[in-house]
Design a protein around this motif. Structure first.
Motif, PDB file in Angstrom:
ATOM      1  N   LEU A  39      24.846   2.036 -19.759  1.00  0.00           N
ATOM      2  CA  LEU A  39      23.960   2.105 -18.596  1.00  0.00           C
ATOM      3  C   LEU A  39      24.730   2.512 -17.350  1.00  0.00           C
ATOM      4  CD1 LEU A  39      21.197   1.606 -17.284  1.00  0.00           C
ATOM      5  CD2 LEU A  39      21.861  -0.797 -16.989  1.00  0.00           C
ATOM      6  N   ASN A  40      25.920   1.957 -17.178  1.00  0.00           N
ATOM      7  CA  ASN A  40      26.725   2.307 -16.012  1.00  0.00           C
ATOM      8  C   ASN A  40      27.044   3.803 -15.976  1.00  0.00           C
ATOM      9  OD1 ASN A  40      26.781  -0.326 -15.098  1.00  0.00           O
ATOM     10  ND2 ASN A  40      28.741  -0.819 -16.055  1.00  0.00           N
ATOM     11  N   ARG A  41      27.292   4.370 -17.155  1.00  0.00           N
ATOM     12  CA  ARG A  41      27.578   5.800 -17.210  1.00  0.00           C
ATOM     13  C   ARG A  41      26.341   6.630 -16.914  1.00  0.00           C
ATOM     14  NH1 ARG A  41      32.500   7.223 -19.528  1.00  0.00           N
ATOM     15  NH2 ARG A  41      33.652   5.519 -20.532  1.00  0.00           N
ATOM     16  N   MET A  42      25.167   6.055 -17.101  1.00  0.00           N
ATOM     17  CA  MET A  42      23.915   6.784 -16.883  1.00  0.00           C
ATOM     18  C   MET A  42      23.427   6.715 -15.440  1.00  0.00           C
ATOM     19  SD  MET A  42      22.798   8.333 -19.542  1.00  0.00           S
ATOM     20  CE  MET A  42      22.961   8.405 -21.321  1.00  0.00           C
ATOM     21  N   VAL A  43      23.937   5.781 -14.671  1.00  0.00           N
ATOM     22  CA  VAL A  43      23.412   5.586 -13.313  1.00  0.00           C
ATOM     23  C   VAL A  43      23.517   6.858 -12.491  1.00  0.00           C
ATOM     24  CG1 VAL A  43      23.788   4.390 -11.128  1.00  0.00           C
ATOM     25  CG2 VAL A  43      23.784   3.095 -13.264  1.00  0.00           C
ATOM     26  N   ASP A  44      24.701   7.466 -12.470  1.00  0.00           N
ATOM     27  CA  ASP A  44      24.866   8.697 -11.693  1.00  0.00           C
ATOM     28  C   ASP A  44      23.969   9.808 -12.205  1.00  0.00           C
ATOM     29  OD1 ASP A  44      26.716   7.524 -10.041  1.00  0.00           O
ATOM     30  OD2 ASP A  44      28.462   8.302 -11.108  1.00  0.00           O
ATOM     31  N   VAL A  45      23.832   9.900 -13.536  1.00  0.00           N
ATOM     32  CA  VAL A  45      22.973  10.930 -14.128  1.00  0.00           C
ATOM     33  C   VAL A  45      21.527  10.742 -13.680  1.00  0.00           C
ATOM     34  CG1 VAL A  45      22.105  11.908 -16.277  1.00  0.00           C
ATOM     35  CG2 VAL A  45      24.478  11.148 -16.132  1.00  0.00           C
ATOM     36  N   VAL A  46      21.047   9.504 -13.753  1.00  0.00           N
ATOM     37  CA  VAL A  46      19.666   9.205 -13.368  1.00  0.00           C
ATOM     38  C   VAL A  46      19.417   9.532 -11.903  1.00  0.00           C
ATOM     39  CG1 VAL A  46      18.041   7.314 -12.988  1.00  0.00           C
ATOM     40  CG2 VAL A  46      19.249   7.502 -15.172  1.00  0.00           C
ATOM     41  N   LEU A  47      20.353   9.149 -11.045  1.00  0.00           N
ATOM     42  CA  LEU A  47      20.188   9.419  -9.621  1.00  0.00           C
ATOM     43  C   LEU A  47      20.144  10.922  -9.347  1.00  0.00           C
ATOM     44  CD1 LEU A  47      22.549   6.717  -8.068  1.00  0.00           C
ATOM     45  CD2 LEU A  47      20.047   6.734  -8.100  1.00  0.00           C
ATOM     46  N   ILE A  48      20.996  11.673 -10.045  1.00  0.00           N
ATOM     47  CA  ILE A  48      20.981  13.126  -9.869  1.00  0.00           C
ATOM     48  C   ILE A  48      19.664  13.711 -10.368  1.00  0.00           C
ATOM     49  CG2 ILE A  48      22.046  15.275 -10.668  1.00  0.00           C
ATOM     50  CD1 ILE A  48      24.730  13.803 -10.643  1.00  0.00           C
ATOM     51  N   LEU A  49      19.141  13.178 -11.470  1.00  0.00           N
ATOM     52  CA  LEU A  49      17.856  13.657 -11.990  1.00  0.00           C
ATOM     53  C   LEU A  49      16.737  13.425 -10.981  1.00  0.00           C
ATOM     54  CD1 LEU A  49      17.976  12.522 -15.737  1.00  0.00           C
ATOM     55  CD2 LEU A  49      18.492  14.768 -14.775  1.00  0.00           C
ATOM     56  N   ILE A  50      16.766  12.288 -10.311  1.00  0.00           N
ATOM     57  CA  ILE A  50      15.753  11.998  -9.290  1.00  0.00           C
ATOM     58  C   ILE A  50      15.876  12.993  -8.136  1.00  0.00           C
ATOM     59  CG2 ILE A  50      14.996  10.306  -7.572  1.00  0.00           C
ATOM     60  CD1 ILE A  50      15.817   8.117  -9.582  1.00  0.00           C
ATOM     61  N   GLY A  51      17.118  13.258  -7.709  1.00  0.00           N
ATOM     62  CA  GLY A  51      17.328  14.256  -6.667  1.00  0.00           C
ATOM     63  C   GLY A  51      16.881  15.635  -7.109  1.00  0.00           C
ATOM     64  N   ALA A  52      17.144  15.965  -8.375  1.00  0.00           N
ATOM     65  CA  ALA A  52      16.712  17.259  -8.910  1.00  0.00           C
ATOM     66  C   ALA A  52      15.191  17.346  -8.946  1.00  0.00           C
ATOM     67  CB  ALA A  52      17.279  17.449 -10.320  1.00  0.00           C
ATOM     68  N   GLY A  53      14.539  16.221  -9.253  1.00  0.00           N
ATOM     69  CA  GLY A  53      13.077  16.209  -9.243  1.00  0.00           C
ATOM     70  C   GLY A  53      12.523  16.487  -7.860  1.00  0.00           C
ATOM     71  N   ALA A  54      13.168  15.910  -6.839  1.00  0.00           N
ATOM     72  CA  ALA A  54      12.734  16.146  -5.454  1.00  0.00           C
ATOM     73  C   ALA A  54      12.881  17.615  -5.090  1.00  0.00           C
ATOM     74  CB  ALA A  54      13.562  15.282  -4.501  1.00  0.00           C
ATOM     75  N   LEU A  55      14.028  18.218  -5.432  1.00  0.00           N
ATOM     76  CA  LEU A  55      14.236  19.629  -5.140  1.00  0.00           C
ATOM     77  C   LEU A  55      13.298  20.494  -5.971  1.00  0.00           C
ATOM     78  CD1 LEU A  55      15.997  21.487  -3.413  1.00  0.00           C
ATOM     79  CD2 LEU A  55      17.589  21.654  -5.334  1.00  0.00           C
TER      80      LEU A  55
END
Length: 431
Positions: free
Chosen positions: A289-305
């Motif tokens: 899960l810790n390794r996924m946190v950054d990935v998830v946050l980037i995905l959310i930012g990518a969704g916004a863009l």
């Protein structure tokens, strides 16, 4: 949302995000800020901008849930030592005569079983340095082999990029993995060929380069190869039941519609028990899960863009440009994958932007969802390892490369990705 933003505003928002990433602003914030600025200068008011950003972020939640599930498998494979055992076994079996192939193939397999591509390179890098030192290989050749093999494995894995593109085009993740297999083999072959030609070009590797690439968290005793393979085999078998049933027309297999959200954690737990490490389940899942946190946050930012691009006329302008050049509109999928992944320096972010912004347009050209997903993901591997992304720096550090040395790898990585893109496009868009 009641407003169509101008194409140039979407491009400015995208450019701003890239600049901010290069300036070392957190990637998620850079993507979101770029989206906000693009919306405001593109003609949206403040309430409309909020709606666009929220809707864009919400559109990736299905991907986020599945990525979090994939984190369980990734955590188990990495923390238990299973991935390391698989890599070492592959290199040992093929020996020094096939050293370049064994290193590329090992990275491909490690990535294919659910380990992130930068982590897969980090796992194999110490082995590559040891082998390369004995055979006097160059750093350039070794990283081309590792990165190229990793790219091949990445398009046939249950990793965030495959999860994202499958979710974007509403197709089973297994369908994307299966249909990407032949392009992946071509990518592996080109990686091995290029690395073999480069094995004595550039700075030779030495044991002094091993420095920080070794993993201090690696278990003292690795699990057996049989136990290490249980989790990925269970995951692959369960993921393939429905697609195979659909192809063969077998009713009970077609009815097995269990999502990757269930399959990947279940396979991880079964594999963990097979390795006799069930007591570490909380520790390994937390690490995943810790390794996924950054990935998830980037995905959310990518969704916004992606919300910015989707609500602009940029997709229409790109379609018009493609028509003016005489290129078939069916090739929009790989083109979008190449452009968006280059902009974000990320395969997973690239396919999210590509599928959300151009998905309906691509399908409007008569391209099947599976063909669109496979070719877009392949396209996203062409120039996704640029310096404004983490992969560039993580992999360069794994070989103790200078910035200039790491830059020399980019053209060869692009050739591997381009090979997979051409092969997938010929298979699914031409014939």
């Amino acid at each position: 949302m009641g407003v169509t933003l101008t194409w140039w505003a979407a491009l400015l928002g995208l450019a701003l995000a890239i600049i901010l990433i290069l300036k070392k602003l957190n990637t998620t914030y850079a993507l979101m800020l770029g989206a906000v600025v693009g919306c405001l200068i593109g003609g949206a008011n403040f309430p409309q901008t909020v709606k666009i950003i929220v809707a864009g972020s919400q559109s990736v939640m299905g991907t986020v849930v599945r990525v979090l599930a994939a984190g369980v498998l990734a955590g188990v494979m990495m923390e238990s030592g299973a991935a390391n055992r698989i890599a070492k076994t592959i290199v040992t079996v093929f020996g020094e005569k096939l050293a370049i192939f064994s290193l590329a193939f090992a990275t491909m397999i490690i990535c294919a079983v659910g380990v992130f591509i930068p982590v897969a390179v980090l796992i194999v890098a110490p082995i590559a340095i040891e082998v390369g030192t004995r055979l006097h290989f160059s750093k350039l050749a070794l990283l081309v082999a590792l990165s190229g093999g990793g790219k091949a494995g990445n398009i046939i894995s249950p990793n965030p990029n495959t999860v994202a593109v499958a979710e974007g085009f509403k197709v089973p993740i297994a369908s994307v993995m299966i249909n990407s297999f032949i392009p992946a083999l071509f990518g592996l072959a080109v990686a091995v060929l290029l690395a073999s030609l480069l094995q004595h070009r550039g700075t030779p590797v030495s044991m002094a380069d091993l420095g920080e690439t070794s993993d201090d968290s690696e278990p003292a005793q690795l699990p057996s190869i049989g136990a290490s393979l249980v989790a990925p085999i269970v995951a692959i078998v369960l993921l393939l039941i429905n697609p195979i049933g659909s192809v063969l027309g077998i009713g009970f297999m077609k009815a097995f519609q269990v999502d990757a959200m269930y399959i990947l954690p279940l396979a991880a737990i079964i594999g963990l028990l097979a390795m006799g490490q069930g007591k570490h389940i909380l520790q390994y899942t937390k690490a995943g899960l810790n390794r996924m946190v950054d990935v998830v946050l980037i995905l959310i930012g990518a969704g916004a863009l992606g919300g910015l691009i989707t609500n602009s006329d940029l997709p229409d302008q790109i379609v018009n440009l493609i028509k003016m050049t005489g290129i078939s509109g069916s090739f929009l999928a790989p083109i979008a994958g190449i452009l968006m992944a280059a902009a974000a320096a990320s395969t997973s972010t690239g396919v999210i932007l590509g599928s959300s912004a151009f998905g309906s347009t691509i399908l409007g050209f008569g391209v099947s969802p599976v063909a669109a997903a496979v070719t877009m993901q392949a396209g996203a591997t062409v120039i996704d390892s640029l310096p404004h992304g983490n992969y560039f720096h993580v992999t360069g550090k794994s070989m103790n490369m200078s910035l200039a040395e790491r830059m020399k790898v980019l053209p060869y990585e692009a050739l591997v990705g381009l090979t997979m893109t051409v092969v997938s496009s010929v298979m699914y868009l031409v014939f």
